[in-house]
Design an enzyme around this catalytic site. Structure first.
Site, PDB file in Angstrom:
ATOM      1  N   ARG A 103       0.863  -1.184   0.000  1.00 48.81           N
ATOM      2  CA  ARG A 103       0.000   0.000   0.000  1.00 48.81           C
ATOM      3  C   ARG A 103       0.894   1.227   0.000  1.00 48.81           C
ATOM      4  O   ARG A 103       2.105   1.120   0.130  1.00 48.81           O
ATOM      5  CB  ARG A 103      -1.011   0.008   1.167  1.00 48.81           C
ATOM      6  N   GLY A 104       0.250   2.390  -0.139  1.00 45.23           N
ATOM      7  CA  GLY A 104       1.025   3.610  -0.333  1.00 45.23           C
ATOM      8  C   GLY A 104       1.105   3.861  -1.838  1.00 45.23           C
ATOM      9  O   GLY A 104       1.373   2.928  -2.608  1.00 45.23           O
ATOM     10  N   ALA A 105       0.860   5.107  -2.243  1.00 44.62           N
ATOM     11  CA  ALA A 105       0.673   5.406  -3.670  1.00 44.62           C
ATOM     12  C   ALA A 105       1.828   4.920  -4.563  1.00 44.62           C
ATOM     13  O   ALA A 105       1.599   4.168  -5.516  1.00 44.62           O
ATOM     14  CB  ALA A 105       0.433   6.906  -3.835  1.00 44.62           C
ATOM     15  N   ARG A 135      -7.685  -0.143  -6.543  1.00 41.91           N
ATOM     16  CA  ARG A 135      -7.807   1.012  -5.649  1.00 41.91           C
ATOM     17  C   ARG A 135      -7.914   2.276  -6.512  1.00 41.91           C
ATOM     18  O   ARG A 135      -7.059   2.507  -7.376  1.00 41.91           O
ATOM     19  CB  ARG A 135      -6.594   1.095  -4.699  1.00 41.91           C
ATOM     20  N   GLN A 146      -2.003   2.833   9.880  1.00 43.32           N
ATOM     21  CA  GLN A 146      -0.710   2.859   9.170  1.00 43.32           C
ATOM     22  C   GLN A 146       0.341   3.641   9.959  1.00 43.32           C
ATOM     23  O   GLN A 146       1.538   3.382   9.813  1.00 43.32           O
ATOM     24  CB  GLN A 146      -0.876   3.509   7.785  1.00 43.32           C
ATOM     25  N   ASP A 196      -1.744  10.962  -2.285  1.00 40.45           N
ATOM     26  CA  ASP A 196      -2.189   9.909  -3.208  1.00 40.45           C
ATOM     27  C   ASP A 196      -2.513  10.457  -4.580  1.00 40.45           C
ATOM     28  O   ASP A 196      -2.415   9.757  -5.586  1.00 40.45           O
ATOM     29  CB  ASP A 196      -3.394   9.166  -2.631  1.00 40.45           C
ATOM     30  N   ASN A 200      -5.067  12.586   0.360  1.00 39.46           N
ATOM     31  CA  ASN A 200      -4.178  11.735   1.171  1.00 39.46           C
ATOM     32  C   ASN A 200      -5.050  11.039   2.213  1.00 39.46           C
ATOM     33  O   ASN A 200      -6.273  11.243   2.273  1.00 39.46           O
ATOM     34  CB  ASN A 200      -3.067  12.581   1.819  1.00 39.46           C
ATOM     35  N   LYS A 201      -4.421  10.223   3.014  1.00 39.33           N
ATOM     36  CA  LYS A 201      -5.137   9.409   4.017  1.00 39.33           C
ATOM     37  C   LYS A 201      -6.157  10.233   4.800  1.00 39.33           C
ATOM     38  O   LYS A 201      -5.888  11.367   5.202  1.00 39.33           O
ATOM     39  CB  LYS A 201      -4.093   8.795   4.963  1.00 39.33           C
TER      40      LYS A 201
HETATM   41  O1  MRU Z   1      -4.476   3.344   2.228  1.00 39.52           O
HETATM   42  P1  MRU Z   1      -2.997   3.532   2.102  1.00 39.52           P
HETATM   43  O2  MRU Z   1      -2.229   2.965   3.244  1.00 39.52           O
HETATM   44  O3  MRU Z   1      -2.485   3.039   0.756  1.00 39.52           O
HETATM   45  O4  MRU Z   1      -2.815   5.107   2.114  1.00 39.52           O
HETATM   46  C1  MRU Z   1      -1.521   5.637   1.996  1.00 39.52           C
HETATM   47  C2  MRU Z   1      -1.443   7.118   2.120  1.00 39.52           C
HETATM   48  O5  MRU Z   1      -2.428   7.804   2.264  1.00 39.52           O
HETATM   49  C3  MRU Z   1      -0.079   7.727   1.969  1.00 39.52           C
HETATM   50  O6  MRU Z   1       0.042   8.883   2.733  1.00 39.52           O
HETATM   51  C4  MRU Z   1       0.145   8.079   0.497  1.00 39.52           C
HETATM   52  O7  MRU Z   1      -0.129   6.982  -0.328  1.00 39.52           O
HETATM   53  C5  MRU Z   1       1.517   8.557   0.230  1.00 39.52           C
HETATM   54  S1  MRU Z   1       2.681   7.280   0.356  1.00 39.52           S
HETATM   55  C6  MRU Z   1       4.219   7.820  -0.054  1.00 39.52           C
END
Ligand code: MRU
Length: 337
Positions: free
Chosen positions: A45-47, A88, A195, A236, A246-247
């Protein structure tokens, strides 16, 4: 170095982030369908990390394809691309990486099929390597914004785990820490998937970065006490005007930061910018399983029948963002990427 996504012995190897911080387990993926599943279930996970994983997913689809013609292979790659894209919706890096490998495939029509397959894998390797380089560059640009003895608040995990390595927001923290400028990182727990506590705190422990975990609801109070010098988060998807998805919970932090006169920075590679979207209003926001909100880990914390709204992301208006750090440098409003 923390390595969440790598290629070994003809397969994609992912560090299973659903198991952290309890155990460090790597899982091996040889089929694109399983990579799609890993993205959907947050094993990766993470963009930027999901973009890299998806690119390898297409390379795996090419290896598995039984097609004997270029058009047959392209059709198999399109099926895989659609399946990976459906995992996603919010992080644009996923679509950016898929488009990049599909472009390589389309340009390879004149080549023998084994060469097409090799080029797709090489492109996935390139996307991975470029992401690490971008993060290091971002770290250097971002560290220059960090004052001495800084107390930095971050949300979710935008660390090595969320990328091919080193991290975006946490990459800025890493670089500032290496320069001796970090007194403390406030790590938001980041409900409902945790996270922050499961992943960012784990990275800080691994790297010896001084940190303190807080419940999300404590952010206002630490800012009010003057204990936060800056906020830095990942992204994201960034619209052309700088609005940033973002999250979930990031927007509240930006509002708090403005109220307390604390700079609010976003760190993200250019692959997170979606120039096709004029503003954040058009960013698709993923809604996840209600069960994530009705429990902490496996333990129920709400009646099973309570209705839930579980958006995984929110959009912070550009007007609340002090600057956006990319590998190309630091952008300030009005944003012209
Ligand atoms: O749902 P996730 O864990 O994939 O969400 C991740 C985030 O919101 C991060 O802040 C974002 O992807 C940036 S990661 C370098």
């Amino acid at each position: 170095m923390i390595t969440p996504v790598r290629w070994a012995d003809d397969a994609l190897v992912l560090l299973d982030q659903t198991r952290l911080p309890v155990e460090e387990v790597e899982r091996r993926y040889a089929r694109w369908e399983d990579v799609a599943d890993a993205i959907r279930t947050l094993v990766v996970r993470g963009a930027p990390a999901i973009g890299v994983a998806a690119a390898y997913g297409v390379a795996l689809a090419a290896r598995a394809s039984r097609a004997t013609t270029f058009d047959g292979l392209l059709a198999d790659l399109e099926t895989a691309g659609k399946g990976l894209a459906a995992t996603r919706p919010t992080a644009v890096n996923l679509f950016w990486a898929l488009e990049r490998v599909q472009r390589v495939a389309r340009a390879a029509r004149a080549l023998p099929l084994p060469e097409v397959r090799a080029r797709l894998l090489a492109e996935a390797h390139a996307i991975r390597a470029e992401d690490i380089a971008a993060n290091r560059a971002m770290g250097a640009h971002g560290a220059a914004l960090v004052p001495p003895a800084a107390r930095i608040l971050t949300h979710c995990n935008a660390g090595a785990l969320a990328t091919a390595g080193y991290g975006t927001a946490l990459g800025v923290v890493r670089a500032a820490h290496a320069a001796g400028r970090v007194a403390l990182v406030w790590v938001d727990e980041t409900r409902p998937v945790m996270q922050g506590s499961r992943l960012t705190a784990w990275e800080c422990v691994r790297e010896g970065i001084p940190h303190r975990l807080i419940a999300d609801a404590a952010a206002a109070s630490v800012m009010a006490r003057g204990q936060v010098d800056l906020v830095v988060t990942g992204a994201d998807r960034i619209a052309a005007n700088g609005d940033t998805a973002n999250k979930i919970g990031t927007y509240s932090l930006a509002v708090l930061a403005r109220h307390h006169d604390v700079p609010f920075y976003v760190a993200a590679p250019c692959s997170t910018i979606d120039p096709a979207l004029p503003s954040g209003a058009a960013i698709p926001i993923e809604e996840r399983d209600p069960a994530e909100v009705r429990r902490v880990g496996a333990a129920p914390t709400a009646p099973a029948e309570s209705p839930v709204y579980n958006p995984a992301f929110d959009v912070t208006p550009a007007a609340l963002i002090t600057a956006i750090v990319t590998e190309r440098g630091v952008f300030r409003p009005p944003y012209r990427f």
